[in-house]
Structure formats: C-alpha cells, structure tokens
Design an enzyme around this catalytic site. Sequence first.
Site, PDB file in Angstrom:
ATOM      1  N   ASP A  49       0.862  -1.186   0.000  1.00 17.03           N
ATOM      2  CA  ASP A  49       0.000   0.000   0.000  1.00 17.03           C
ATOM      3  C   ASP A  49       0.895   1.232   0.000  1.00 17.03           C
ATOM      4  O   ASP A  49       2.123   1.117  -0.058  1.00 17.03           O
ATOM      5  CB  ASP A  49      -0.928  -0.014   1.224  1.00 17.03           C
ATOM      6  CG  ASP A  49      -0.183   0.198   2.535  1.00 17.03           C
ATOM      7  OD1 ASP A  49       1.069   0.274   2.527  1.00 17.03           O
ATOM      8  OD2 ASP A  49      -0.847   0.297   3.577  1.00 17.03           O
ATOM      9  N   ASP A  64       1.408   4.772   2.331  1.00 12.66           N
ATOM     10  CA  ASP A  64       1.027   5.360   3.615  1.00 12.66           C
ATOM     11  C   ASP A  64       1.419   6.834   3.676  1.00 12.66           C
ATOM     12  O   ASP A  64       2.550   7.191   3.326  1.00 12.66           O
ATOM     13  CB  ASP A  64       1.742   4.618   4.757  1.00 12.66           C
ATOM     14  CG  ASP A  64       1.525   3.118   4.716  1.00 12.66           C
ATOM     15  OD1 ASP A  64       0.420   2.670   5.061  1.00 12.66           O
ATOM     16  OD2 ASP A  64       2.458   2.384   4.305  1.00 12.66           O
ATOM     17  N   ASP A  98      -3.293   4.508   2.749  1.00  7.54           N
ATOM     18  CA  ASP A  98      -3.635   4.868   4.132  1.00  7.54           C
ATOM     19  C   ASP A  98      -3.297   6.334   4.373  1.00  7.54           C
ATOM     20  O   ASP A  98      -2.174   6.760   4.109  1.00  7.54           O
ATOM     21  CB  ASP A  98      -2.832   4.025   5.138  1.00  7.54           C
ATOM     22  CG  ASP A  98      -3.335   2.591   5.224  1.00  7.54           C
ATOM     23  OD1 ASP A  98      -4.503   2.350   4.850  1.00  7.54           O
ATOM     24  OD2 ASP A  98      -2.571   1.724   5.685  1.00  7.54           O
TER      25      ASP A  98
HETATM   26  P1  8DG Z   1       4.231  -2.497   2.972  1.00 10.40           P
HETATM   27  O1  8DG Z   1       3.025  -1.611   2.968  1.00 10.40           O
HETATM   28  O2  8DG Z   1       5.271  -2.072   2.011  1.00 10.40           O
HETATM   29  O3  8DG Z   1       3.871  -3.933   2.836  1.00 10.40           O
HETATM   30  O4  8DG Z   1       4.952  -2.365   4.405  1.00 10.40           O
HETATM   31  P2  8DG Z   1       4.757  -1.245   5.489  1.00 10.40           P
HETATM   32  O5  8DG Z   1       4.462   0.081   4.859  1.00 10.40           O
HETATM   33  O6  8DG Z   1       5.902  -1.309   6.417  1.00 10.40           O
HETATM   34  O7  8DG Z   1       3.511  -1.791   6.281  1.00 10.40           O
HETATM   35  P3  8DG Z   1       2.088  -1.154   6.583  1.00 10.40           P
HETATM   36  O8  8DG Z   1       1.189  -2.301   6.933  1.00 10.40           O
HETATM   37  O9  8DG Z   1       1.596  -0.259   5.519  1.00 10.40           O
HETATM   38  O10 8DG Z   1       2.317  -0.349   7.905  1.00 10.40           O
HETATM   39  C1  8DG Z   1       3.105   0.828   7.958  1.00 10.40           C
HETATM   40  C2  8DG Z   1       3.286   1.249   9.378  1.00 10.40           C
HETATM   41  O11 8DG Z   1       2.055   1.685   9.897  1.00 10.40           O
HETATM   42  C3  8DG Z   1       3.775   0.113  10.265  1.00 10.40           C
HETATM   43  O12 8DG Z   1       4.819   0.564  11.079  1.00 10.40           O
HETATM   44  C4  8DG Z   1       2.623  -0.234  11.106  1.00 10.40           C
HETATM   45  C5  8DG Z   1       1.880   1.079  11.155  1.00 10.40           C
HETATM   46  N1  8DG Z   1       0.473   0.928  11.446  1.00 10.40           N
HETATM   47  C6  8DG Z   1      -0.522   0.234  10.812  1.00 10.40           C
HETATM   48  N2  8DG Z   1      -1.676   0.345  11.479  1.00 10.40           N
HETATM   49  C7  8DG Z   1      -1.406   1.152  12.524  1.00 10.40           C
HETATM   50  C8  8DG Z   1      -2.167   1.666  13.564  1.00 10.40           C
HETATM   51  O13 8DG Z   1      -3.349   1.409  13.678  1.00 10.40           O
HETATM   52  N3  8DG Z   1      -1.521   2.484  14.440  1.00 10.40           N
HETATM   53  C9  8DG Z   1      -0.190   2.794  14.322  1.00 10.40           C
HETATM   54  N4  8DG Z   1       0.384   3.601  15.199  1.00 10.40           N
HETATM   55  N5  8DG Z   1       0.544   2.311  13.350  1.00 10.40           N
HETATM   56  C10 8DG Z   1      -0.051   1.506  12.480  1.00 10.40           C
HETATM   57  O14 8DG Z   1      -0.348  -0.376   9.785  1.00 10.40           O
HETATM   58 MN    MN Z   2       2.673   0.369   3.772  1.00  5.63          MN
HETATM   59 MN    MN Z   3      -0.484   0.817   5.580  1.00  5.39          MN
END
Ligand code: 8DG
Ligand code: MN
Ligand code: MN
Length: 371
Positions: A204, A206, A295
Amino acid sequence: QINEAEVVLFSVPSYACQRRTTLDNHNVTLTDALSLLAENAELSDEDGRGVAFRRAAAVLKALPAPVTAMSQLTGLPCLGDHSLRVIKDILENEASDEVESTKQSDRFKALKVLTGIFGVGSKTADRWIRDGIHNLHQLQESGATLNRAQQAGLEHYDDLNQQVTKAEADAITEIVQEAVVSVLPGAQVVLTGGFRRGKQTGHDVDFLITHPEEGREVGLMPKVVFWLESQGFLLYQKTTRNSYLEVKDGPGRPSSNMDRFERCLSIFKLAKKEERGIKLTNPPAHRRWRAVRVDLVVSPISQFAFALLGWTGSKLFERELRRWAGHEKAMSLSSHALYDNKQSRYLRAASEEEIFAHLGLEYIPPSERNA
Ligand code: 8DG
Ligand code: MN
Ligand code: MN
C-alpha cells in the site's frame, strides 16, 4: 574450503531498535523461511510464536554476511530452538521440511487467499474455512455476507494483490499533495511506511498529514476525502475520527499497535502511467486504471514526531521500540506520545531524533529500520 577458525562470528544487540537493518539482506533464503513460519503462526492466531519467528528473522537480516555454519550463530539473541532447527535444516539440506509442508498445506493456502482480500482478517478467514470455503470462487458461491470493505476487496482482488511500485507511490503522492493543499494551504504531506524506509515496492502507500500551526489540522480528513472523491480518485474509503485525549487516555497502551488518529483506509483509482493527463476521445480497449491501497493519517503538529516514527515501521521495529521503552526505560511509547513512568510525565519531542534520545537509543534513520 572453510576453515573453522576463519568462520566469521557475528554479534548483534538484542532489540531490533538497537540495530541498523538495511534492505541489503544477505540471508534472504533463511529470513523468507522464518517469515513464512511467522506468517503461518499469525494467521493461526498464535501471535507469540509469530513474534518469535519475526525476531529470529530480524536478527539474520541484520547480519553483514551470509550465514554458512551454525557455529557462527553462537551467542546471537532471539534465536530459539525452533528457529535454529529451521536454519540448520536449510544450511544442511537447502530446505526445511516444516517450511515446505506449511507452504503446501491446504489450510495455509486457503488462509493466504482469503486474508488476501482487503478487510478480511485471520478470524474471518478461519470461520470461512470451517464452513468449507477455501477460495474466492467458493466464497462467491457461499452467499456469505461481506461488509463494504470486503466487497471492495473482492472486487479489486487482483490489483490489490499486485505490489505497488515506487513510481505509482510517487504519482499518488502528487494527488494527495494536491488534495491536501487545495483544502488547507500550508498543510504538509509525508510519505511514511515502507516507501519512507527506501523500499521500491509495497502492499500500500502510507501518508501522514499535519499542519505547522497546532489545531489547523482539525477537520482536515473529511475535506481531503471529499476533494478526492469529487475528483473520482476513490474506489473505497472508510474514515475514522480522532479519539485521542491525553488526559483521558493517559499513557497509551504500549503493547497496542492501534492508535487514535483521524485516519482513512482507502482504495485509490490510479490512472495507468501512459494514460495520466490524457483526455479520453474513444472508449478504451482495455482498463486504463488500477486499484491501489492508500492509508491517510492526520496528526496535530505536537504529536507529529511520534506519529511519523510510529507509521514508518517496520512493524517489528515499532514493536521492539515499544518493548525497549517499557522493559528497559520504564516508559510508554505510542504514536501519540512518550510517557516516563518514573518521572510521571510526558516527554515532548519535535523530531524522531529527540525520541530516540529520550529512549537512550542511537538514532536509526528510516532506511535502517527494515527489521
Ligand atoms: P508495505 O506496505 O510495504 O507492505 O509495508 P509497510 O508500509 O511497512 O507496512 P504497513 O502495513 O503499511 O504499515 C506501515 C506502518 O504503519 C507500520 O509501522 C505499522 C503502522 N500501522 C498500521 N496500522 C497502525 C495503527 O493502527 N496504528 C499505528 N500507530 N501504526 C499503524 O499499519
Ligand atoms: Mn505500507
Ligand atoms: Mn499501511
């Protein structure tokens, strides 16, 4: 021929947040195997086992060279009997029976397929499997009730299971930036998650959004979402309101990954590169866009450093930071704040560097948080 005396010995500190973990992984075969077992444990609601495998994999990711002999691992932290057995099997036989049989198992395959639907977690997938649903076709035939997120997830299944490229993340960054400055001039957008850590692909994209004047960010998310929606950029969105109150919530539950920022989980409709900026004359012969998970999180500037640190990841790095804070420093770290239990007060920080300093940790930049 490797002489025992010439074998490189490794040494790494025990918390992932004390280590520099780049994307340059010298032990991909081993870490892929351990990550698969971690994933299987997480999908089976065995979080403890999952974390153990994640920690073991993270130790191997931090090594400066490939592991060639078990003797090199002596004294390394976080390598339990189970992980050591898997590593030994792979070093000796090029594969681990446990990993191979897990990969081939019907249950694991079904869990992967079903949780590959956006909005479907391990609990839902498990319930469906017990009802005899193992694949998307069976799910569609079953008449199972899907919520709005799951319907969107199923509809865009193939797109959402294809990795997002850095180029696509950059294109989405431009759109989000335009949306944000259109509705609140001066507001700032930062790419977080894996792309901030230097990854070239992700599942995704972020973003963290803030405004340099405290309070100006209030009410921002609905306006951004409305702008994106009216421009036709959103295939799905679900916005959650900010519910964080320092006084009421007190030192945030340190073990929880959830935070209380205003956030929006969405699916973007991204024009294919060759189509961007082109006006349609004839109906296209093929689809000109693809769905991408995005996100969005809005934070007040006073919590920005904590939010940035919390949303940059990796997930294991975050978990280890909170564990370090709690176990080694008697502090509670969340994506909102850092609370010192001994001094009974919050420690303010305007940058990630200051948070690491409060925690008594050497600063680790995002590109070295790939634990
Ligand atoms: P990817 O998308 O490339 O697979 O990997 P990523 O970017 O590291 O993973 P991600 O699932 O998109 O998560 C990014 C960061 O956001 C990770 O450190 C976890 C954090 N995160 C969530 N949900 C929540 C939440 O509800 N609260 C907080 N504080 N952080 C969150 O994914
Ligand atoms: Mn991500
Ligand atoms: Mn994410």
